[in-house]
Write a protein that holds these residues in place. Structure first.
Motif, short mmCIF file in Angstrom:
data_model
loop_
_atom_site.label_atom_id
_atom_site.label_comp_id
_atom_site.label_asym_id
_atom_site.label_seq_id
_atom_site.Cartn_x
_atom_site.Cartn_y
_atom_site.Cartn_z
N ILE A 103 35.74 6.62 75.31
CA ILE A 103 35.78 5.81 76.55
C ILE A 103 36.97 4.86 76.52
O ILE A 103 37.73 4.75 77.49
CB ILE A 103 34.45 5.04 76.73
CG1 ILE A 103 33.33 6.00 77.13
CG2 ILE A 103 34.60 3.94 77.78
CD1 ILE A 103 31.95 5.38 77.13
N VAL A 104 37.18 4.18 75.39
CA VAL A 104 38.29 3.22 75.27
C VAL A 104 39.63 3.92 75.49
O VAL A 104 40.46 3.48 76.30
CB VAL A 104 38.25 2.51 73.90
CG1 VAL A 104 39.51 1.71 73.66
CG2 VAL A 104 37.02 1.60 73.80
N LEU A 105 39.85 5.03 74.77
CA LEU A 105 41.14 5.72 74.87
C LEU A 105 41.30 6.40 76.23
O LEU A 105 42.42 6.49 76.75
CB LEU A 105 41.28 6.75 73.74
CG LEU A 105 41.41 6.13 72.34
CD1 LEU A 105 41.44 7.19 71.26
CD2 LEU A 105 42.67 5.27 72.23
N CYS A 106 40.20 6.83 76.82
CA CYS A 106 40.25 7.45 78.15
C CYS A 106 40.68 6.40 79.20
O CYS A 106 41.48 6.69 80.09
CB CYS A 106 38.88 8.03 78.48
SG CYS A 106 38.78 8.82 80.09
N TYR A 107 40.15 5.19 79.05
CA TYR A 107 40.49 4.11 79.98
C TYR A 107 41.98 3.77 79.89
O TYR A 107 42.67 3.65 80.90
CB TYR A 107 39.64 2.87 79.69
CG TYR A 107 40.02 1.69 80.55
CD1 TYR A 107 39.68 1.65 81.90
CD2 TYR A 107 40.74 0.62 80.03
CE1 TYR A 107 40.04 0.58 82.71
CE2 TYR A 107 41.11 -0.46 80.82
CZ TYR A 107 40.75 -0.47 82.16
OH TYR A 107 41.12 -1.52 82.95
N PHE A 108 42.50 3.66 78.65
CA PHE A 108 43.93 3.37 78.47
C PHE A 108 44.79 4.48 79.08
O PHE A 108 45.83 4.22 79.68
CB PHE A 108 44.28 3.22 76.98
CG PHE A 108 43.69 1.99 76.35
CD1 PHE A 108 43.40 0.86 77.11
CD2 PHE A 108 43.41 1.95 74.99
CE1 PHE A 108 42.85 -0.28 76.54
CE2 PHE A 108 42.85 0.82 74.40
CZ PHE A 108 42.58 -0.30 75.17
N GLN A 109 44.32 5.72 78.92
CA GLN A 109 45.06 6.86 79.46
C GLN A 109 45.10 6.82 80.99
O GLN A 109 46.17 7.01 81.59
CB GLN A 109 44.37 8.15 78.99
CG GLN A 109 45.08 9.41 79.46
CD GLN A 109 44.26 10.66 79.15
OE1 GLN A 109 43.31 10.61 78.39
NE2 GLN A 109 44.64 11.77 79.75
N LEU A 110 43.97 6.54 81.63
CA LEU A 110 43.93 6.47 83.09
C LEU A 110 44.76 5.30 83.62
O LEU A 110 45.39 5.39 84.68
CB LEU A 110 42.48 6.37 83.58
CG LEU A 110 41.60 7.61 83.34
CD1 LEU A 110 40.16 7.31 83.69
CD2 LEU A 110 42.10 8.81 84.13
N CYS A 111 44.77 4.19 82.85
CA CYS A 111 45.56 3.03 83.27
C CYS A 111 47.05 3.34 83.25
O CYS A 111 47.83 2.72 83.98
CB CYS A 111 45.27 1.83 82.36
SG CYS A 111 43.71 1.05 82.78
N SER A 112 47.45 4.25 82.38
CA SER A 112 48.88 4.61 82.37
C SER A 112 49.14 5.82 83.27
O SER A 112 50.11 6.55 83.09
CB SER A 112 49.35 4.87 80.94
OG SER A 112 48.59 5.90 80.36
N GLU A 113 48.22 6.02 84.23
CA GLU A 113 48.38 7.01 85.31
C GLU A 113 48.45 8.46 84.82
O GLU A 113 49.09 9.31 85.44
CB GLU A 113 49.58 6.68 86.20
CG GLU A 113 49.42 5.34 86.91
CD GLU A 113 50.68 4.94 87.68
OE1 GLU A 113 51.33 5.84 88.20
OE2 GLU A 113 50.97 3.73 87.73
N ASP A 114 47.82 8.73 83.69
CA ASP A 114 47.73 10.09 83.18
C ASP A 114 46.30 10.56 83.42
O ASP A 114 45.35 10.06 82.83
CB ASP A 114 48.06 10.09 81.67
CG ASP A 114 47.99 11.49 81.07
OD1 ASP A 114 47.60 12.43 81.79
OD2 ASP A 114 48.33 11.64 79.88
N TYR A 115 46.13 11.53 84.32
CA TYR A 115 44.78 11.92 84.74
C TYR A 115 44.28 13.18 84.02
O TYR A 115 43.22 13.70 84.35
CB TYR A 115 44.73 12.14 86.26
CG TYR A 115 45.79 13.10 86.77
CD1 TYR A 115 45.60 14.48 86.71
CD2 TYR A 115 46.99 12.62 87.31
CE1 TYR A 115 46.57 15.35 87.17
CE2 TYR A 115 47.96 13.48 87.77
CZ TYR A 115 47.75 14.86 87.70
OH TYR A 115 48.72 15.71 88.14
N LEU A 116 45.04 13.69 83.03
CA LEU A 116 44.62 14.90 82.33
C LEU A 116 43.67 14.53 81.18
O LEU A 116 44.00 14.61 80.00
CB LEU A 116 45.84 15.66 81.78
CG LEU A 116 46.88 16.08 82.82
CD1 LEU A 116 48.09 16.68 82.17
CD2 LEU A 116 46.27 17.07 83.81
#
Length: 639
Positions: free
Chosen positions: A550-563
């Protein structure tokens, strides 16, 4: 009335601790207690020869030991056969509470071939395993002072290597005299007794006798009439061509205060429970740290973000959006290879169900070591029946990805993972068979495994898929755009490979201390019976996998990477890579395996274990991230 908040948490902790405390104290034994009267016949059975140096078990009669008139195989369950257990009758005859001295089993004259076989087994440090009233034979070893507890080693060694005084040539000696001690607990009222211990002290002695050998020959080296008993190995029996070996044994009976219900306690003596508590505290620290991060994201960032996004009114402000809301039109776009993802998620659910149910049974004491092979049998049968949930979860996900051919996904779910594991297992089994080891799975058992897979598991996967596909489609909380959005260039630390490898460290860190004990029990042939600890560690593993993803997924979505679909699976699944690396480290530091075949076996089985761990942890991470993304995107108003 539902219990909420701190009360439910305290209740959960209390139940867990009670299971932990009492999980070790009682068990439902594999057999009902058997009462013996004085003079009753006691049947000693022989089991496989084992070695931690080769990991290849052999049947007892693969060596030229004394044989009974007819060898009778005991019926073994599926788990015992897969472990390589071969339980047979033996020429050792005891009568309850009737001590015997210097009983001759048989004389054997070695030739070059049989002497070579004994020498090979002595070099590889093979141990002989026997069973009496379902209790394995142990050798008591005293360590340190009087206060330290006696340690028990399973089985006695075939022999030892040594030199005669004044000679440098190394010789092989065989343990040919066994001093058995049968411990029993007496029932004062019924005049019967129950067996609570089976110990042996092996000796190597060159027996001597006068005249030619016949049925009535008396040994001069061990004669109860002349009060001569074997108490040491000062004149050992050498193993060589043309040497005559006389196998003998003593039986002594000793009354014990240990009750039948707790006769396994000495075998399961746990001297290192502090390490397990340390392991749990260490894992809880990781969980608390991650929980803090998740809570911070949920409360501070999301609350602020959602309230800010929901207040945006003007078009200009809407165009200036940054962060995870920007990718709302792409976040639920089906990933590449979505079919494969569905299959692996389904297999992971199958694993999760199997391990959870097995753990609960083990904690409650159903799978105690007195019930040989029960753990392996339970795992196999549960895996087969959990195919229902595998089919269901893969079909639900497949339908969400707009899939239409549910039979195709059911077929893949039923075959991809088991086929890979079965192929590796088949190659390893062929290697064991080539070594003529009893560890090779017989053709009949192999057929039974194939039947379990094709006859039960595959149909259940299809039933699960059918039910899952009939369910209504899981609706996305936001609409997906027709044209995919371009992903901006990512910072180095958001590189997929880097973040996936980082994600696996914490789940592995939560379990690696317990992993050491599991590897020791498997490869150094010790009993593993601390399922209470293991269950808590497993729950911690689930929480850790979910939170780190969840933590790493949130950081990923915040940097506009939706994959995020595959990335969430691989993030926690990468802990399997660390598991395999740790298994390699364990191989080179703790094991003394020298044979190439044994090395291949070790890495083959650890590869299967790591692959299973990847599927399990990956699925936990995926579902956590799936729940998280649906939660945050359903909380935001999108025009």
């Amino acid at each position: 009335m539902a219990i909420r908040g701190p009360l439910s948490f305290h209740l959960w902790i209390s139940v867990s601790l009670m299971l932990l405390m009492y999980g070790d104290c009682f068990y439902l034994p594999g057999v009902a207690p058997e009462d013996f009267k004085k003079g009753n016949l006691l049947k000693v059975k022989v089991n496989k020869l084992t070695s931690t140096k080769t990991q290849l078990p052999y049947s007892y009669y693969s060596l030229p030991y004394c044989r009974p008139p007819t060898i009778i195989d005991s019926a073994e369950n599926l788990g015992e056969v897969l472990r390589g257990d071969r339980i047979e009758n033996s020429p050792y005859v005891f009568r309850m509470q009737e001590p015997q001295m210097c009983n001759i089993v048989c004389p054997q004259t070695l030739d070059a071939k049989t002497a070579k076989e004994f020498k090979e087994k002595i070099n590889d440090e093979y141990r002989v395993n026997m069973i009496l009233d379902n209790l394995p034979l142990v050798v008591p070893i005293k360590r340190g002072g009087q206060e330290s507890p006696i340690l028990y080693q399973h089985g006695f060694q075939v022999g030892l290597k040594g030199q005669y005084a004044g000679s440098k040539e190394e010789k092989h000696f065989i343990y040919n005299h066994l001093a058995f001690t049968v411990k029993f607990h007496k029932d004062a009222q019924a005049e019967t007794a129950r067996i609570v211990g089976f110990e042996v002290k092996p000796f190597s002695i060159k027996h001597e006798y006068e005249g030619d050998w016949d049925k009535n020959t008396r040994l001069t080296t061990c004669n109860p009439h002349a009060k001569r008993t074997v108490t040491n190995s000062e004149t050992p029996q050498e193993v060589d061509d043309k040497k005559e070996i006389i196998f003998t044994y003593d039986v002594d009976f000793e009354e014990s205060d240990v009750k039948w219900a707790s006769r396994w306690d000495t075998y399961l003596l746990m001297a290192d429970d502090q390490i397990h508590w340390f392991s749990i505290v260490n894992s809880l620290m990781i969980v608390l740290f991650l929980s803090g991060m998740v809570a911070m994201i949920m409360l501070r960032t999301l609350y602020r973000d959602i309230s800010k996004y929901n207040q945006l009114e003007t078009q200009e402000e809407a165009q200036e959006e940054t962060g995870w809301k920007l990718v709302h039109g792409d976040v639920f776009r089906p990933p590449t290879n979505s079919d494969l993802l569905c299959v692996y998620v389904g297999t992971g659910v199958q694993f999760l169900g199997m391990i959870l149910v097995t753990m609960i049974f083990a904690v409650l004491g159903f799978l105690s070591p007195s019930n040989r092979g029960s753990l392996m049998t339970a795992l196999l049968l549960l895996w087969v029946f959990m195919g229902l949930f595998a089919g269901y979860s893969s079909a639900r996900l497949y339908k969400m990805f707009k899939g239409t051919e549910w039979k195709k996904i059911a077929l893949k779910t039923a075959f991809i993972f088991p086929a890979i594991v079965f192929a590796i297992f088949f190659v390893l089994n062929a290697l064991i068979w080539g070594e003529k080891s009893s560890g090779a799975v017989p053709f009949g058992t192999m057929f039974a495994l194939v039947f379990l897979w094709f006859g039960i598991s595959v149909p259940l996967v299809f039933v699960g898929s059918y039910v899952g596909f009939k369910k209504p489609t899981i609706e996305d909380p936001v609409k997906t755009n027709k044209i995919p959005r371009q992903i901006p260039e990512q910072a180095w630390y958001m590189n997929p490979i880097f973040s996936i490898l980082i994600g696996g460290i914490l789940p592995f860190g939560a379990v690696f201390i317990e992993l050491f004990f599991i590897l020791t029990s498997i490869w150094l042939h010790q009993f593993y019976y601390i399922f209470g600890f293991l269950f808590i560690v497993f729950l911690i593993l689930i929480v850790t996998c979910a939170e780190i993803t969840i933590v790493l997924c949130y950081f990923q979505l915040c940097s506009e990477d939706y994959l995020w679909w595959w990335r969430s699976y691989l993030t926690s699944g990468s802990s399997a890579l660390y598991l395999f690396l740790y298994a390699s480290f364990y191989f080179f530091t703790k094991l003394e395996i020298t044979k190439p075949v044994s090395g291949i076996l070790y890495f083959g089985y650890m590869l299967i274990a790591s692959y299973a761990f990847f599927v399990l942890t990956g699925t936990i991470g995926f579902y956590a991230c799936f729940w998280f993304t649906r939660l945050i995107y359903s909380s935001v108003k999108i025009d």
